[in-house]
Design a protein around this motif. Structure first.
Motif, PDB file in Angstrom:
ATOM      1  N   CYS A 214      -3.535  -1.213   7.257  1.00  0.00           N
ATOM      2  CA  CYS A 214      -3.481  -2.248   8.297  1.00  0.00           C
ATOM      3  C   CYS A 214      -2.474  -3.350   7.982  1.00  0.00           C
ATOM      4  O   CYS A 214      -2.207  -4.206   8.831  1.00  0.00           O
TER       5      CYS A 214
ATOM      6  N   CYS B 183      -2.627  -3.987   2.321  1.00  0.00           N
ATOM      7  CA  CYS B 183      -3.323  -2.755   2.684  1.00  0.00           C
ATOM      8  C   CYS B 183      -2.296  -1.796   3.273  1.00  0.00           C
ATOM      9  O   CYS B 183      -1.514  -2.192   4.141  1.00  0.00           O
TER      10      CYS B 183
ATOM     11  N   CYS C  42      -9.798  -3.240   7.509  1.00  0.00           N
ATOM     12  CA  CYS C  42      -9.830  -1.959   8.233  1.00  0.00           C
ATOM     13  C   CYS C  42     -10.774  -0.948   7.583  1.00  0.00           C
ATOM     14  O   CYS C  42     -10.955   0.142   8.093  1.00  0.00           O
TER      15      CYS C  42
ATOM     16  N   CYS D 170     -10.610  -1.973   2.025  1.00  0.00           N
ATOM     17  CA  CYS D 170      -9.976  -3.138   2.639  1.00  0.00           C
ATOM     18  C   CYS D 170     -10.999  -3.790   3.564  1.00  0.00           C
ATOM     19  O   CYS D 170     -11.596  -3.111   4.403  1.00  0.00           O
TER      20      CYS D 170
HETATM   21 ZN   LIG Z   1      -6.652  -2.570   5.806  1.00  0.00          ZN
END
Ligand SMILES: [Zn+2]
Length: 260
Positions: free
Chosen positions: A241, A238, A217, A214
């Motif tokens: 996050c 995600c 994050c 991702c």
């Molecule tokens: Zn993320």
């Protein structure tokens, strides 16, 4: 049958379009954020300087009031000294015509007392003068400080105004673009986008997939979801996050260049 197929395909097409809109919306918002960040700490610095100057003005007023008050007291004391001197002169005249010892002693005592009072006032005037000198210096240095801060403030204000003027048109256009993109999304996506963006420390609700992670994050994305992201068939969030992860060809190409 054809109708049924269309109904199945429609969300898939829509999903791709939504992802594209979300991606472009994020780009417009990110650029808006980036431009605003150009102002840096300037707005806060201008406010701080204005507060500091106001504080210095208050201090200057206080010092001036002290000076005025002490000057008035000195004037009053000088006046009293003059009055005492006149009394002493008068009593000294009366000494010559005093009819008895008691009157003579009483006049002498009064003259002595008035003399002591004059001495005390002279000492107090001397002290007040010395203190006024200190206060005058403080007042002058406060004024110098104010003048210097005003010059600093003007420079900062000018810098801020110039910067604001240079980006205001772009900010307006980006906001307009973002607004136009946003209304093309269903309300739940608009709200979801805003919520994720508000919670994200970097203001990004939509991030690219980057080396299988991702882009917000940096947590790994399971392979199957990677495929879904690359084909843009589904909106993928995600799981760490909560950001929306999209496939960004530019990011991917740059990264494959780096790995080569
Ligand atoms: Zn993320």
């Amino acid at each position: 049958m054809a109708e049924a197929n269309e109904q199945v395909q429609q969300p898939e097409m829509a999903s791709e379009q939504y992802i594209d809109i979300l991606y472009r919306l994020q780009q417009a918002n990110s650029e808006h954020d980036r431009l605003l960040a150009l102002l840096g700490d300037l707005p806060e610095e201008v406010r701080d300087l204005e507060d500091e100057i106001e504080g210095l003005h208050t201090r200057g007023k206080k010092l001036q009031a002290e000076l005025d008050e002490r000057t008035l007291r000195m004037t009053n004391m000088r006046h009293e000294i003059k009055e005492n001197e006149a009394k002493i002169k008068k009593y000294k005249g009366q000494l010559e015509t005093a009819s008895n010892d008691r009157e003579y002693d009483s006049l002498n005592k009064e003259i002595e007392y008035l003399g002591l009072d004059i001495d005390l006032h002279n000492k107090q005037i001397k002290d007040a003068k010395a203190r006024n000198e200190i206060t005058t210096n403080e007042l002058q240095s406060t004024q110098t400080h104010i003048d210097a801060k005003k010059v600093e403030l003007e420079a900062k204000k000018e810098e801020l105004d110039t910067l604001t003027a240079s980006i205001s048109k772009d900010l307006e256009l980006l906001q307009q673009k973002a607004d136009e993109l946003k209304v093309q999304l269903p309300l739940r996506l608009q709200m979801g986008y805003e919520r994720i963006r508000k919670n994200a420390s970097d203001g990004r609700a939509v991030v690219p997939i980057s080396r299988g992670a991702c882009g917000g994050c940096w947590n790994r994305i399971p392979l199957q979801r990677t495929v879904d992201i690359q084909t843009s068939k589904k909106l993928i969030f995600c799981e760490y996050c909560g950001r929306i992860i999209v496939y960004d060809r530019v990011v991917e190409e740059n990264e494959s260049k780096i790995s080569k």
